[in-house]
Design a protein around this motif. Structure first.
Motif, PDB file in Angstrom:
ATOM      1  N   ILE B  86       3.948-122.327-114.547  1.00  0.00           N
ATOM      2  CA  ILE B  86       4.101-121.638-115.830  1.00  0.00           C
ATOM      3  C   ILE B  86       2.872-120.759-116.105  1.00  0.00           C
ATOM      4  CG2 ILE B  86       4.284-121.992-118.333  1.00  0.00           C
ATOM      5  CD1 ILE B  86       6.814-122.789-117.163  1.00  0.00           C
ATOM      6  N   LEU B  87       1.691-121.274-115.815  1.00  0.00           N
ATOM      7  CA  LEU B  87       0.483-120.476-116.072  1.00  0.00           C
ATOM      8  C   LEU B  87       0.458-119.233-115.182  1.00  0.00           C
ATOM      9  CD1 LEU B  87      -2.302-123.167-116.590  1.00  0.00           C
ATOM     10  CD2 LEU B  87      -1.321-121.646-118.295  1.00  0.00           C
ATOM     11  N   LEU B  88       0.794-119.411-113.895  1.00  0.00           N
ATOM     12  CA  LEU B  88       0.826-118.256-112.984  1.00  0.00           C
ATOM     13  C   LEU B  88       1.840-117.224-113.452  1.00  0.00           C
ATOM     14  CD1 LEU B  88       0.661-119.644-109.329  1.00  0.00           C
ATOM     15  CD2 LEU B  88      -0.924-118.088-110.437  1.00  0.00           C
ATOM     16  N   CYS B  89       3.031-117.724-113.837  1.00  0.00           N
ATOM     17  CA  CYS B  89       4.113-116.805-114.232  1.00  0.00           C
ATOM     18  C   CYS B  89       3.873-116.175-115.592  1.00  0.00           C
ATOM     19  CB  CYS B  89       5.453-117.521-114.260  1.00  0.00           C
ATOM     20  SG  CYS B  89       5.992-118.016-112.672  1.00  0.00           S
ATOM     21  N   SER B  90       2.959-116.709-116.386  1.00  0.00           N
ATOM     22  CA  SER B  90       2.734-116.071-117.682  1.00  0.00           C
ATOM     23  C   SER B  90       1.443-115.253-117.690  1.00  0.00           C
ATOM     24  CB  SER B  90       2.742-117.101-118.812  1.00  0.00           C
ATOM     25  OG  SER B  90       1.800-118.109-118.564  1.00  0.00           O
ATOM     26  N   LEU B  91       0.378-115.780-117.082  1.00  0.00           N
ATOM     27  CA  LEU B  91      -0.907-115.072-117.164  1.00  0.00           C
ATOM     28  C   LEU B  91      -0.906-113.775-116.353  1.00  0.00           C
ATOM     29  CD1 LEU B  91      -3.526-117.968-117.145  1.00  0.00           C
ATOM     30  CD2 LEU B  91      -2.444-116.848-119.064  1.00  0.00           C
ATOM     31  N   ILE B  92      -0.340-113.818-115.140  1.00  0.00           N
ATOM     32  CA  ILE B  92      -0.352-112.598-114.302  1.00  0.00           C
ATOM     33  C   ILE B  92       0.435-111.460-114.968  1.00  0.00           C
ATOM     34  CG2 ILE B  92       0.322-111.624-112.053  1.00  0.00           C
ATOM     35  CD1 ILE B  92      -0.489-114.328-110.824  1.00  0.00           C
ATOM     36  N   PRO B  93       1.697-111.717-115.416  1.00  0.00           N
ATOM     37  CA  PRO B  93       2.406-110.610-116.092  1.00  0.00           C
ATOM     38  C   PRO B  93       1.684-110.120-117.345  1.00  0.00           C
ATOM     39  CG  PRO B  93       3.928-112.383-115.626  1.00  0.00           C
ATOM     40  CD  PRO B  93       2.568-112.890-115.275  1.00  0.00           C
ATOM     41  N   ILE B  94       1.083-111.045-118.116  1.00  0.00           N
ATOM     42  CA  ILE B  94       0.385-110.621-119.337  1.00  0.00           C
ATOM     43  C   ILE B  94      -0.779-109.712-118.968  1.00  0.00           C
ATOM     44  CG2 ILE B  94      -1.160-111.479-121.162  1.00  0.00           C
ATOM     45  CD1 ILE B  94       0.831-113.790-121.510  1.00  0.00           C
ATOM     46  N   MET B  95      -1.479-110.069-117.893  1.00  0.00           N
ATOM     47  CA  MET B  95      -2.607-109.251-117.430  1.00  0.00           C
ATOM     48  C   MET B  95      -2.114-107.850-117.033  1.00  0.00           C
ATOM     49  SD  MET B  95      -5.453-110.829-114.967  1.00  0.00           S
ATOM     50  CE  MET B  95      -4.737-110.527-113.391  1.00  0.00           C
ATOM     51  N   ILE B  96      -1.037-107.839-116.246  1.00  0.00           N
ATOM     52  CA  ILE B  96      -0.502-106.550-115.769  1.00  0.00           C
ATOM     53  C   ILE B  96      -0.040-105.691-116.958  1.00  0.00           C
ATOM     54  CG2 ILE B  96       1.385-105.468-114.442  1.00  0.00           C
ATOM     55  CD1 ILE B  96       1.166-107.939-112.555  1.00  0.00           C
ATOM     56  N   VAL B  97       0.717-106.323-117.885  1.00  0.00           N
ATOM     57  CA  VAL B  97       1.265-105.576-119.034  1.00  0.00           C
ATOM     58  C   VAL B  97       0.127-105.009-119.895  1.00  0.00           C
ATOM     59  CG1 VAL B  97       2.492-105.857-121.229  1.00  0.00           C
ATOM     60  CG2 VAL B  97       3.475-106.767-119.138  1.00  0.00           C
ATOM     61  N   THR B  98      -0.891-105.843-120.183  1.00  0.00           N
ATOM     62  CA  THR B  98      -1.984-105.388-121.051  1.00  0.00           C
ATOM     63  C   THR B  98      -2.737-104.222-120.400  1.00  0.00           C
ATOM     64  OG1 THR B  98      -2.213-107.690-121.733  1.00  0.00           O
ATOM     65  CG2 THR B  98      -3.953-106.204-122.420  1.00  0.00           C
ATOM     66  N   ILE B  99      -3.053-104.368-119.104  1.00  0.00           N
ATOM     67  CA  ILE B  99      -3.799-103.293-118.419  1.00  0.00           C
ATOM     68  C   ILE B  99      -2.936-102.030-118.346  1.00  0.00           C
ATOM     69  CG2 ILE B  99      -4.831-102.600-116.213  1.00  0.00           C
ATOM     70  CD1 ILE B  99      -5.660-105.541-115.847  1.00  0.00           C
ATOM     71  N   PHE B 100      -1.667-102.186-117.995  1.00  0.00           N
ATOM     72  CA  PHE B 100      -0.765-101.038-117.862  1.00  0.00           C
ATOM     73  C   PHE B 100      -0.632-100.279-119.190  1.00  0.00           C
ATOM     74  CE2 PHE B 100       3.450 -99.099-117.986  1.00  0.00           C
ATOM     75  CZ  PHE B 100       3.468 -98.393-116.789  1.00  0.00           C
ATOM     76  N   ASP B 101      -0.376-101.046-120.270  1.00  0.00           N
ATOM     77  CA  ASP B 101      -0.229-100.425-121.596  1.00  0.00           C
ATOM     78  C   ASP B 101      -1.521 -99.726-122.016  1.00  0.00           C
ATOM     79  OD1 ASP B 101       2.370-100.963-122.011  1.00  0.00           O
ATOM     80  OD2 ASP B 101       2.084-102.645-123.397  1.00  0.00           O
ATOM     81  N   GLY B 102      -2.653-100.400-121.763  1.00  0.00           N
ATOM     82  CA  GLY B 102      -3.951 -99.844-122.145  1.00  0.00           C
ATOM     83  C   GLY B 102      -4.241 -98.552-121.416  1.00  0.00           C
ATOM     84  N   ILE B 103      -3.996 -98.556-120.100  1.00  0.00           N
ATOM     85  CA  ILE B 103      -4.264 -97.347-119.310  1.00  0.00           C
ATOM     86  C   ILE B 103      -3.350 -96.207-119.752  1.00  0.00           C
ATOM     87  CG2 ILE B 103      -4.107 -96.353-116.970  1.00  0.00           C
ATOM     88  CD1 ILE B 103      -5.130 -99.051-115.929  1.00  0.00           C
ATOM     89  N   ARG B 104      -2.080 -96.550-120.024  1.00  0.00           N
ATOM     90  CA  ARG B 104      -1.125 -95.515-120.447  1.00  0.00           C
ATOM     91  C   ARG B 104      -1.564 -94.874-121.772  1.00  0.00           C
ATOM     92  NH1 ARG B 104       5.114 -96.825-121.463  1.00  0.00           N
ATOM     93  NH2 ARG B 104       4.149 -97.758-123.288  1.00  0.00           N
ATOM     94  N   ALA B 106      -4.602 -94.881-123.023  1.00  0.00           N
ATOM     95  CA  ALA B 106      -5.870 -94.165-122.808  1.00  0.00           C
ATOM     96  C   ALA B 106      -5.625 -92.819-122.150  1.00  0.00           C
ATOM     97  CB  ALA B 106      -6.803 -95.018-121.968  1.00  0.00           C
ATOM     98  N   SER B 107      -4.713 -92.790-121.155  1.00  0.00           N
ATOM     99  CA  SER B 107      -4.473 -91.525-120.448  1.00  0.00           C
ATOM    100  C   SER B 107      -3.823 -90.484-121.360  1.00  0.00           C
ATOM    101  CB  SER B 107      -3.607 -91.771-119.208  1.00  0.00           C
ATOM    102  OG  SER B 107      -2.344 -92.184-119.630  1.00  0.00           O
ATOM    103  N   LEU B 108      -3.080 -90.962-122.379  1.00  0.00           N
ATOM    104  CA  LEU B 108      -2.427 -90.021-123.301  1.00  0.00           C
ATOM    105  C   LEU B 108      -3.389 -89.550-124.403  1.00  0.00           C
ATOM    106  CD1 LEU B 108       1.086 -91.686-123.774  1.00  0.00           C
ATOM    107  CD2 LEU B 108       0.590 -89.556-122.566  1.00  0.00           C
ATOM    108  N   GLU B 109      -4.267 -90.469-124.846  1.00  0.00           N
ATOM    109  CA  GLU B 109      -5.030 -90.171-126.053  1.00  0.00           C
ATOM    110  C   GLU B 109      -6.522 -89.919-125.859  1.00  0.00           C
ATOM    111  OE1 GLU B 109      -4.081 -93.177-128.896  1.00  0.00           O
ATOM    112  OE2 GLU B 109      -1.926 -92.856-128.651  1.00  0.00           O
ATOM    113  N   ALA B 110      -7.114 -90.443-124.755  1.00  0.00           N
ATOM    114  CA  ALA B 110      -8.563 -90.301-124.592  1.00  0.00           C
ATOM    115  C   ALA B 110      -8.909 -88.877-124.168  1.00  0.00           C
ATOM    116  CB  ALA B 110      -9.073 -91.293-123.562  1.00  0.00           C
ATOM    117  N   ALA B 111      -9.673 -88.192-124.991  1.00  0.00           N
ATOM    118  CA  ALA B 111      -9.990 -86.783-124.704  1.00  0.00           C
ATOM    119  C   ALA B 111     -11.429 -86.607-124.212  1.00  0.00           C
ATOM    120  CB  ALA B 111      -9.769 -85.952-125.962  1.00  0.00           C
ATOM    121  N   SER B 112     -12.254 -87.631-124.341  1.00  0.00           N
ATOM    122  CA  SER B 112     -13.647 -87.493-123.910  1.00  0.00           C
ATOM    123  C   SER B 112     -14.110 -88.765-123.220  1.00  0.00           C
ATOM    124  CB  SER B 112     -14.526 -87.247-125.133  1.00  0.00           C
ATOM    125  OG  SER B 112     -14.479 -88.390-125.955  1.00  0.00           O
ATOM    126  N   VAL B 113     -15.286 -88.662-122.575  1.00  0.00           N
ATOM    127  CA  VAL B 113     -15.830 -89.814-121.851  1.00  0.00           C
ATOM    128  C   VAL B 113     -16.070 -90.970-122.836  1.00  0.00           C
ATOM    129  CG1 VAL B 113     -17.753 -90.644-120.444  1.00  0.00           C
ATOM    130  CG2 VAL B 113     -16.881 -88.330-120.126  1.00  0.00           C
TER     131      VAL B 113
END
Lengths: 114, 347
Positions: B86-104, B106-113
């Motif tokens: 259960i921990l493997l099946c929940s923590l890994i997807p949560i990690m992937i989803v959070t990083i994916f959403d964050g990068i998406r 950031a790539s749309l809205e971050a205009a400067s360093v």
């Protein structure tokens, strides 16, 4: 009457449980298998149920007081238990406690008798 | 030893070691075989030896020394195994989803360093916060379910003990060895457990991942299929329905064989799941209300997705599939319990 019997039975098994560990440790300087231990304790007047002794042997082994080894060279495989160094030290300390306690108890009960 | 006597000894040993930790089973089996052989030599009969040893359930309890544990040794192996999955099946997807959403984002809205740095800090903080909360939630939830099962087992054990006071145990009380077909292996449950957990995690943290993605004029269009506006109402029922299935899997795992408890658990879980599926699919606004406009707007691009256009029909199809699969599973459980599992101790 039933309650009285239950209380006596429960107190007797508590008393036996406390002394059984000491009785077992006293017999384990030489390697022994479980059922031979049951017989030697019974021969000395300490009635012991195998269904209590076998789990107890495993618990004492887990605590590091006994060491077990399967012996397969005989007609059937047997598991032998023996005291470890730590087990021997604990046994000696427990024996001292027991002697002290039993002397005290003996005095108490004698006083009460007189 | 006669064949019938050996059979009786095998049964006795089986019911003692059945609920012991895996790493001790083989050793205790050999130890008991040795002990019973010695006792038979002394008493002259298997019956007398086993009677002297007493109820296998009580001997098993003495080996386990589990009184007072939140989760005793009987369930501990299964608990650890289940928790890991259960921990493997929940923590890994949560990690992937959070990083994916964050990068998406950031790539749309971050205009400067400077903004990129800010987003990186924000993603990292969110990642740790999500991981920690799901770790605590998962750990707490799984531990609670197993602790309840442990408590229930203790209650049943105590009832049995009271009943046993009036009738002393004899070898005739030994249940036969279970049929191999009645045994429930961990591997039988793993697919269900992984699927349910992954589905739950995505429904909770990333319902927007269930979306139709189309490319129109080199631009990617992403339309969620679920109604995210009312998601706080729909999600608990949706996840609750899946968690009922997960609890049923835990019951199967800890029991290990088809028996009354497994059958009753499966019947209750199946019935509840059908009722909840009906509510979710027929009574709640599950689908994104913008879907019809989307199909009208992009008829050419969405032509392969026409099955999603009629949400009413889609609900009926899904409900029919859910009901059929659930009834089939309930039928298989009833069949296996009646055919192979009845007459065994319930715990």
């Amino acid at each position: 009457m039933g309650d009285e019997k239950d209380i006596l039975s429960s107190l007797t098994s508590e008393l036996n449980r406390g002394t059984l560990v000491l009785g077992v440790l006293s017999q384990m300087k030489q390697p022994k298998y479980g059922y031979s231990l049951v017989q030697s304790l019974t021969d000395q007047g300490i009635e012991t149920d195998p269904n209590t002794l076998y789990p107890l042997l495993r618990r004492l082994e887990k605590q590091g007081l006994l060491l077990s080894q399967w012996e397969t060279s005989g007609s059937k495989p047997r598991k032998y238990y023996q005291l470890t160094l730590q087990g021997e030290q604990i046994y000696l300390a427990l024996r001292e406690q027991w002697i002290h306690l039993s002397e005290g108890m003996h005095r108490l009960l004698k006083e009460e008798e007189s | 030893m006669r064949k019938e006597d050996q059979e009786l000894v095998n049964r006795y040993i089986y019911w003692v070691i059945r609920r012991l930790p895996k790493d001790q089973k083989e050793d205790i089996k050999l130890e008991l075989q040795e002990l019973i052989d010695d006792m038979i030599e002394e008493t002259g009969s298997v019956h007398a030896a086993l009677t002297k040893l007493g109820d296998p359930a009580l001997l098993s309890k003495k080996y386990r020394e589990d009184s007072g544990c939140l989760i005793g040794p009987e369930y501990f192996d299964t608990y650890l195994w289940f928790l890991k999955i259960i921990l493997l099946c929940s923590l890994i997807p949560i990690m992937i989803v959070t990083i994916f959403d964050g990068i998406r984002t950031a790539s749309l809205e971050a205009a400067s360093v400077g903004m990129v740095v800010n987003y990186t800090v924000s993603i990292t903080t969110e990642l740790f916060s999500n991981l920690l909360s799901s770790l605590l939630g998962t750990f707490g939830g799984v531990t609670l379910v197993f602790a309840i099962m442990e408590h229930q087992k203790i209650k049943i054990d105590m009832k049995k003990k009271n009943a046993a006071d009036s009738l002393p145990w004899t070898p005739e009380d030994l249940s036969p060895l279970p049929n191999k077909k009645a045994v429930i292996e961990r591997k039988d449950s793993i697919v269900n457990i992984v699927f349910i957990t992954l589905f739950c995690v995505f429904l909770i943290v990333a319902p927007h991942f269930f979306a139709i993605i189309l490319t129109v004029d080199k631009e990617t269009i992403n339309i969620p299929i679920f109604n995210l506006n009312d998601w706080s109402l729909i999600m608990p029922l949706f996840v609750g329905s899946l968690l009922i299935g997960l609890i049923d899997e835990i019951v199967r795992l800890v029991m290990g064989i088809y028996c009354r408890v497994v059958m009753i658990s499966n019947l209750i879980a199946g019935t509840l799941q059908i009722i909840l599926s009906f509510i979710i699919l027929k009574a709640l606004p599950l689908w994104n209300s913008e879907l019809p406009f989307f199909f009208e707007k992009f008829p050419k691009e969405a032509k392969d997705l026409h099955i999603l256009q009629n949400t009413q029909a889609l609900c009926n199809v899904i409900l029919a599939i859910v009901v059929c699969i659930t009834i089939l599973e309930m039928g298989v459980t009833i069949y296996k319990t009646m055919r192979y599992g009845l007459g065994k101790p319930s715990l």
